[in-house]
Design a protein around this motif. Sequence first.
Motif, short mmCIF file in Angstrom:
data_model
loop_
_atom_site.label_atom_id
_atom_site.label_comp_id
_atom_site.label_asym_id
_atom_site.label_seq_id
_atom_site.Cartn_x
_atom_site.Cartn_y
_atom_site.Cartn_z
N GLN A 173 0.86 -1.19 0.00
CA GLN A 173 0.00 0.00 0.00
C GLN A 173 0.90 1.23 0.00
N VAL A 174 0.47 2.26 -0.68
CA VAL A 174 1.13 3.56 -0.61
C VAL A 174 0.16 4.56 0.00
N VAL A 175 0.61 5.26 1.04
CA VAL A 175 -0.17 6.35 1.62
C VAL A 175 0.54 7.64 1.25
N LEU A 176 -0.07 8.42 0.38
CA LEU A 176 0.50 9.67 -0.10
C LEU A 176 -0.29 10.82 0.52
N VAL A 177 0.36 11.57 1.38
CA VAL A 177 -0.28 12.69 2.06
C VAL A 177 0.09 13.97 1.34
N HIS A 205 -4.59 8.43 -1.51
CA HIS A 205 -4.17 9.82 -1.66
C HIS A 205 -4.97 10.67 -0.68
N HIS A 206 -4.30 11.10 0.37
CA HIS A 206 -4.95 11.87 1.43
C HIS A 206 -4.61 13.34 1.27
N ARG A 207 -5.60 14.15 0.96
CA ARG A 207 -5.38 15.59 0.79
C ARG A 207 -5.71 16.34 2.08
N ILE A 208 -4.80 17.22 2.49
CA ILE A 208 -5.04 18.11 3.61
C ILE A 208 -5.28 19.50 3.04
N GLU A 209 -6.32 20.14 3.45
CA GLU A 209 -6.75 21.39 2.83
C GLU A 209 -5.71 22.49 2.94
N ARG A 210 -5.07 22.60 4.09
CA ARG A 210 -4.05 23.63 4.27
C ARG A 210 -2.77 22.98 4.76
N ALA A 231 1.66 12.12 10.79
CA ALA A 231 0.79 11.53 11.81
C ALA A 231 -0.54 11.11 11.20
N GLN A 232 -1.08 11.96 10.33
CA GLN A 232 -2.34 11.61 9.67
C GLN A 232 -2.15 10.42 8.74
N GLY A 233 -1.05 10.42 7.98
CA GLY A 233 -0.78 9.31 7.08
C GLY A 233 -0.57 7.99 7.81
#
Length: 284
Positions: free
Chosen positions: A37-41, A67-72, A81-83
């Motif tokens: 798995q790849v977690v791309l933040v 693909h995890h997008r953070i708004e700011r 930490a989120q990833g």
Amino acid sequence: MSEPFSLLMAVYRGDHPVHFQKAFTSSVAGQTRRPDQVVLVQDGPVSPGLEGAIEHALADSPAPVLHHRIERNVGLADALAQGLRLSDHDIVARMDADDISLPERFAAQLPAIEGGLDLVGTGMLEFLDDDGSIVGRRVPRTGQAEIERYARFHDPFSHPTVVYRRSAVEHAGGYRPLGLMEDYWLFARMIHAGARVGNLAEPLVMYRVGDGAYARRGGRAQWRSELALQRAFRRIGFTTRGQYLRNVAVRGGYRFVPEPVRKAAYRRFIARGERARRSTRIAR
């Protein structure tokens, strides 16, 4: 028995599209043992060029990508930490968005984790942005006792090279923002919490050295981060009072020497590491 693992990468607006593509490809399709798995933040908005490179990487990836997008933009510690929370697997490999993993990297590191270590890093080759020439080699300390000793004065791991167990990271409190020292702060807490750690001396990651690499290691911002780190070490009992005073004087003073002197000192440190590695091999 082989265990599945996740690759954790963070990307932000300052990353170069071509560099990101090389980092991603070398760490996924280019590996003899690929991540499951790849977690791309994505830490905040990015340029159209980088957005295109991300879309291309996702489309061509042989491994599933979250693909995890953070708004700011929240900074590296919060992004990782989120990833980490989104990773499907307990074993997690780290990679930066501008370096290159050599093909055998994960095939060499994963057995060490599966064999009982909680954290394992590797050596690195430093290469220039402009022509790709190798300009240095980082040789890490190896062995639990030596790493623990060395960690009281210097970060014993290169963050872009590490593979760790998420459970061990969480046991130590996870990533926490601390100026520019988030990785060292995490690794010290892991060691302090009893993590089993190791390094592979072989260079399995190529680390990009661009303009300003040595300038970024100096200045008031770095000094403030250094002071905050040393105070944190002392607060949890990771260092003695004598070690704290030494670190503030030596590591803190290093932040204020002229850049050419800082560069020369850093290069000498790398050379000493390489000579020590060769001497150890001869002694064996």
